[in-house]
Design a protein around this motif. Structure first.
Motif, PDB file in Angstrom:
ATOM      1  N   ILE A  77       0.792  -1.227   0.000  1.00 49.56           N
ATOM      2  CA  ILE A  77       0.000   0.000   0.000  1.00 49.56           C
ATOM      3  C   ILE A  77       0.818   1.267   0.000  1.00 49.56           C
ATOM      4  CG2 ILE A  77      -2.210  -0.777   0.891  1.00 49.56           C
ATOM      5  CD1 ILE A  77      -1.373  -0.165   3.624  1.00 49.56           C
ATOM      6  N   PHE A 101     -12.291  -2.045   4.298  1.00 46.62           N
ATOM      7  CA  PHE A 101     -11.137  -2.416   5.107  1.00 46.62           C
ATOM      8  C   PHE A 101      -9.918  -2.438   4.207  1.00 46.62           C
ATOM      9  CE2 PHE A 101     -14.352  -4.814   7.652  1.00 46.62           C
ATOM     10  CZ  PHE A 101     -14.070  -4.279   8.896  1.00 46.62           C
ATOM     11  N   ILE A 102      -8.797  -1.977   4.718  1.00 46.10           N
ATOM     12  CA  ILE A 102      -7.599  -2.053   3.896  1.00 46.10           C
ATOM     13  C   ILE A 102      -6.586  -2.957   4.572  1.00 46.10           C
ATOM     14  CG2 ILE A 102      -6.395  -0.062   4.882  1.00 46.10           C
ATOM     15  CD1 ILE A 102      -5.684   0.551   1.854  1.00 46.10           C
ATOM     16  N   ALA A 103      -5.862  -3.716   3.774  1.00 47.35           N
ATOM     17  CA  ALA A 103      -4.821  -4.574   4.319  1.00 47.35           C
ATOM     18  C   ALA A 103      -3.676  -4.655   3.336  1.00 47.35           C
ATOM     19  CB  ALA A 103      -5.379  -5.958   4.618  1.00 47.35           C
ATOM     20  N   ASP A 104      -2.500  -4.821   3.885  1.00 42.44           N
ATOM     21  CA  ASP A 104      -1.280  -4.822   3.092  1.00 42.44           C
ATOM     22  C   ASP A 104      -0.629  -6.196   3.223  1.00 42.44           C
ATOM     23  OD1 ASP A 104       1.050  -4.259   1.820  1.00 42.44           O
ATOM     24  OD2 ASP A 104       1.687  -2.649   3.144  1.00 42.44           O
ATOM     25  N   ARG A 111       0.998 -13.799   4.884  1.00 44.95           N
ATOM     26  CA  ARG A 111       0.343 -12.652   5.496  1.00 44.95           C
ATOM     27  C   ARG A 111      -0.977 -12.369   4.787  1.00 44.95           C
ATOM     28  NH1 ARG A 111       3.138  -6.922   7.279  1.00 44.95           N
ATOM     29  NH2 ARG A 111       1.230  -5.703   7.201  1.00 44.95           N
ATOM     30  N   ARG A 114      -3.593 -14.611   6.057  1.00 39.97           N
ATOM     31  CA  ARG A 114      -4.011 -14.188   7.394  1.00 39.97           C
ATOM     32  C   ARG A 114      -4.972 -13.016   7.303  1.00 39.97           C
ATOM     33  NH1 ARG A 114       1.060 -13.426   9.508  1.00 39.97           N
ATOM     34  NH2 ARG A 114       0.797 -11.169   9.728  1.00 39.97           N
ATOM     35  N   GLN A 115      -4.625 -12.062   6.452  1.00 42.53           N
ATOM     36  CA  GLN A 115      -5.465 -10.870   6.305  1.00 42.53           C
ATOM     37  C   GLN A 115      -6.849 -11.249   5.792  1.00 42.53           C
ATOM     38  OE1 GLN A 115      -3.921  -7.947   7.033  1.00 42.53           O
ATOM     39  NE2 GLN A 115      -1.972  -7.754   5.957  1.00 42.53           N
ATOM     40  N   ARG A 118      -8.879 -12.846   8.444  1.00 37.70           N
ATOM     41  CA  ARG A 118      -9.325 -11.856   9.426  1.00 37.70           C
ATOM     42  C   ARG A 118     -10.507 -11.054   8.879  1.00 37.70           C
ATOM     43  NH1 ARG A 118      -4.551 -10.685  12.342  1.00 37.70           N
ATOM     44  NH2 ARG A 118      -3.872  -8.826  11.260  1.00 37.70           N
ATOM     45  N   LEU A 119     -10.393 -10.640   7.645  1.00 34.99           N
ATOM     46  CA  LEU A 119     -11.475  -9.870   7.040  1.00 34.99           C
ATOM     47  C   LEU A 119     -12.729 -10.724   6.950  1.00 34.99           C
ATOM     48  CD1 LEU A 119      -9.551  -7.952   4.259  1.00 34.99           C
ATOM     49  CD2 LEU A 119     -10.343  -7.110   6.463  1.00 34.99           C
ATOM     50  N   ARG A 120     -12.537 -11.962   6.615  1.00 37.53           N
ATOM     51  CA  ARG A 120     -13.664 -12.882   6.505  1.00 37.53           C
ATOM     52  C   ARG A 120     -14.416 -12.969   7.835  1.00 37.53           C
ATOM     53  NH1 ARG A 120     -17.603 -16.098   4.148  1.00 37.53           N
ATOM     54  NH2 ARG A 120     -18.633 -14.850   5.700  1.00 37.53           N
TER      55      ARG A 120
ATOM     56  N   ILE B  54     -15.834 -20.921  10.793  1.00 42.59           N
ATOM     57  CA  ILE B  54     -15.291 -19.561  10.730  1.00 42.59           C
ATOM     58  C   ILE B  54     -15.923 -18.703  11.810  1.00 42.59           C
ATOM     59  CG2 ILE B  54     -15.193 -17.443   9.378  1.00 42.59           C
ATOM     60  CD1 ILE B  54     -14.881 -19.076   6.966  1.00 42.59           C
ATOM     61  N   ARG B  57     -17.094 -12.770  13.995  1.00 46.00           N
ATOM     62  CA  ARG B  57     -16.736 -11.709  14.917  1.00 46.00           C
ATOM     63  C   ARG B  57     -17.884 -10.713  15.075  1.00 46.00           C
ATOM     64  NH1 ARG B  57     -11.414 -10.655  16.671  1.00 46.00           N
ATOM     65  NH2 ARG B  57     -10.442 -12.058  15.178  1.00 46.00           N
ATOM     66  N   SER B  83      -0.026   7.446   2.114  1.00 45.97           N
ATOM     67  CA  SER B  83      -0.072   6.008   1.908  1.00 45.97           C
ATOM     68  C   SER B  83       1.013   5.323   2.719  1.00 45.97           C
ATOM     69  CB  SER B  83      -0.007   5.665   0.424  1.00 45.97           C
ATOM     70  OG  SER B  83       1.221   6.059  -0.115  1.00 45.97           O
ATOM     71  N   ALA B  87       0.566   2.536   5.702  1.00 48.69           N
ATOM     72  CA  ALA B  87       1.327   1.295   5.849  1.00 48.69           C
ATOM     73  C   ALA B  87       1.823   1.159   7.287  1.00 48.69           C
ATOM     74  CB  ALA B  87       2.499   1.274   4.874  1.00 48.69           C
ATOM     75  N   GLU B  90      -1.121   0.090   9.444  1.00 50.68           N
ATOM     76  CA  GLU B  90      -1.335  -1.320   9.125  1.00 50.68           C
ATOM     77  C   GLU B  90      -0.412  -2.222   9.905  1.00 50.68           C
ATOM     78  OE1 GLU B  90      -2.916  -3.745   7.009  1.00 50.68           O
ATOM     79  OE2 GLU B  90      -4.142  -2.127   7.827  1.00 50.68           O
ATOM     80  N   VAL B  99      -8.217  -4.705  12.458  1.00 48.81           N
ATOM     81  CA  VAL B  99      -8.315  -4.323  11.060  1.00 48.81           C
ATOM     82  C   VAL B  99      -8.791  -2.883  10.956  1.00 48.81           C
ATOM     83  CG1 VAL B  99      -8.587  -6.602  10.045  1.00 48.81           C
ATOM     84  CG2 VAL B  99     -10.587  -5.350  10.855  1.00 48.81           C
ATOM     85  N   CYS B 100      -8.531  -2.328   9.816  1.00 45.71           N
ATOM     86  CA  CYS B 100      -8.629  -0.892   9.681  1.00 45.71           C
ATOM     87  C   CYS B 100      -9.508  -0.498   8.499  1.00 45.71           C
ATOM     88  CB  CYS B 100      -7.203  -0.382   9.470  1.00 45.71           C
ATOM     89  SG  CYS B 100      -7.070   1.363   9.293  1.00 45.71           S
ATOM     90  N   PHE B 101     -10.522   0.287   8.783  1.00 50.47           N
ATOM     91  CA  PHE B 101     -11.305   0.889   7.711  1.00 50.47           C
ATOM     92  C   PHE B 101     -10.567   2.120   7.220  1.00 50.47           C
ATOM     93  CE2 PHE B 101     -15.002  -0.929  10.092  1.00 50.47           C
ATOM     94  CZ  PHE B 101     -15.571  -1.647   9.058  1.00 50.47           C
ATOM     95  N   ILE B 102     -10.593   2.336   5.910  1.00 49.96           N
ATOM     96  CA  ILE B 102      -9.950   3.540   5.422  1.00 49.96           C
ATOM     97  C   ILE B 102     -10.981   4.431   4.762  1.00 49.96           C
ATOM     98  CG2 ILE B 102      -9.300   2.670   3.138  1.00 49.96           C
ATOM     99  CD1 ILE B 102      -6.587   4.193   3.690  1.00 49.96           C
TER     100      ILE B 102
END
Lengths: 336, 336
Positions: A77, A101-104, A111, A114-115, A118-120, B54, B57, B83, B87, B90, B99-102
């Motif tokens: 990102i 949601f953003i993930a890098d 990774r 994993r991300q 987690r989002l799921r 699963i 959450r 950006s 990171a 993140e 986790v992070c909303f952007i």
DNA sequence: TTCCGCTTTTGGATCGATCTAAATTGATAC
DNA sequence: GTATCAATTTAGATCGATCCAAAAGCGGAA
């Protein structure tokens, strides 16, 4: 007066009681249902306002099967290209009340897995994914098993034929090569990326095909390394050869800018002795010296398209998959 | 065999039944509670694995008052500076399973308010905010009313004294000015930003104070415009004056790169006749020609610090507010 | 046998919304 | 006065987890 700070957040039942209706009616008002009488709606809305009610989407999500959230998992990102893409996604989302949601993944398949997991867990409705280098079909299989709609951007896991938004790199490179040939350049090198994901392959293949079609002499490809580096020694070597190249097409702008610096240090005039073309049209391309000629890949548009395609997929899970190809454009500046 | 595709997602009750325990016990296993016997834990975990369970959450969030999500609302996500900051956020989050909303306010306070409201509905635990230009104390009041923990980054709404992570711009500018003066430059201009948020003010004030302390002649400030533009005409005017400046400190690297281009077109040698210093140390700063001397503001570190500070705030809502100041560093290259 | 105390497990309420099917209302027709 | 019908409203179950207080299991002491 229940307008307290936070000890007891106002919920729909509070609103309903205060407005003298049932929870169900209040819920209908919330969702702008045409079933409720205008007067009732008005009254309930006023109460909501007065009590400072905040919709608890989390609770609603438990009951519905949509959360109005999506995930955006990118390979890096901090790359300006991806941040502009993110802005495009954002823009499309903002219009439809979707949050992102953003993930890098930082180019790590582990990774990334994993991300996604987690989002799921947070019940995202769908995923926009630029697969990390080294991702294989297991990622797709996982997503399928979870029944999670997704759209790939820019890179594609080979042989999966799913929703996908990309850029027609070959067309962009064609245009760039034609431009160079028109300007009389024939010995052109490609300076690449370290990896072999689909975007890297498409660019290199596009280059090779264009060179063949134009009948250009074939020169060795200069390899790239991680973090947008490239093999400087190899470039020096070929520059010192008996028939040195007169132009370079670079994997992206970041590499192109570095190459320009390198040539300058070797006292090779960029734009005059040697042409350099980049790819992406980052904002730094126009500010460079000499200003970089580049193939604009329009990340903002890619992001928007991906977000919209994902929305379509979410609302029609069984629809045929779609491949969207954005056509890039050559921006001619001083470097070529 | 309940390993179906998606018709009926496996839930905790399914797991519990299959493992021959109660839902409560299964839940304890999920949370690694020391209460459950080792054998039971093992058995339940195997069943989870086998059924492809699963964790939902969202359901858990309804009961608890944490969601392990935060919001990141920035004023312009396509800016490479932000950006990299993202990171950093993140990275700190990934370590703590958050986790992070952007969201991108695009410098619009209205849009910012909408984004915050939306994120709030999703029950974020906290917010990292870089307030859009024009935001006022109402934003803070809103957040307080909602009882939403937040950390401001880089810009601060005046007079609110809350958790805040910023960069000591004045110190960076001091160092840059000292560097210029040592090199014999005395007539130095500041090329600014269009707005008057706290970061812009801090930079300008830092400049003025340093100039005064060093006993430098005071020159008019060149104003900036939106989207990192600046007043080119004003720059030309002052360059044509009887005592033209010999150096410029720019609001950021993007402006500095543009200024270098402008000077080049006027045949003024950057680095020799005229020194230019930028701010941020974007990756394009090192790739420019001449390579840009700049004040590195370390956005990655800012992002990490903000994420960590927010976590502290979330776990201890009543703690004293904290102001973190990252010290920048002058990176000397060729332009000054 | 009974009782105690410790470890482990559990039923049932709960979070805050939505969904379904049924109830209520009011107007109109017969 | 009653039946019909559309427009509104509602009670109660439900989503999938956590929380709490209470129950069960069990070894050892009285």
């Amino acid at each position: 007066m229940k307008t307290d700070k936070q000890d007891a957040p106002v919920n729909l039942l509070d609103v309903a009681r205060e407005a003298g209706v049932s929870r169900a009616t209040a819920s209908l008002v919330l969702r702008n249902s045409p079933l409720v009488a205008a007067a009732t709606r008005e009254r309930v809305q006023q109460v909501m306002q007065r009590l400072g009610y905040i919709y608890n989407r989390g609770a609603a999500n438990l009951r519905q099967n949509r959360t109005n959230t999506i995930g955006l998992v990118l390979s890096n990102i901090s790359n300006p290209f991806f941040s502009t893409l993110t802005a495009g996604v954002e823009e499309a989302n903002d219009a439809s009340e979707i949050v992102c949601f953003i993930a890098d993944s930082a180019e790590s398949p582990e990774r990334q897995a994993r991300q996604i997991q987690r989002l799921r867990e947070h019940n995202i409705d769908g995923l926009i994914l630029c697969p990390a280098v080294g991702s294989d079909e297991r990622v797709i299989a996982d997503l399928d098993r979870l029944g999670l709609p997704f759209v790939q951007v820019l890179r594609e896991i080979p042989g999966c034929a799913r929703d996908y938004v990309t850029v027609d790199y070959a067309a962009g490179i064609d245009e760039a090569m034609a431009h160079l040939v028109t300007a009389g350049r024939r010995r052109i090198v490609f300076i690449g990326n370290f990896s072999t994901h689909s975007a890297a392959r498409a660019r290199l293949e596009g280059f090779n095909r264009a060179a063949a079609r134009l009948g250009l002499p074939s020169l060795p490809v200069i390899a790239g390394g991680r973090d947008n580096r490239y093999d400087e020694a190899a470039l020096d070597e070929i520059l010192a050869s008996s028939e040195p190249p007169e132009a370079a097409i670079c994997y992206n702008d970041i590499i192109a800018l570095a190459v320009m610096g390198h040539l300058r240090r070797r006292a090779i005039g960029v734009g005059s002795d040697f042409s350099v073309i980049g790819m992406d049209d980052l904002s730094s391309a126009s500010a460079s010296y000499p200003a970089l000629t580049t193939i604009a890949t329009m990340p903002h548009r890619v992001g928007e398209a991906a977000a919209r395609l994902l929305q379509k997929r979410i609302s029609r899970p069984a629809k045929r998959s779609e491949q969207l190809v954005i056509t890039p454009r050559l921006i001619v500046r001083e470097s070529a």
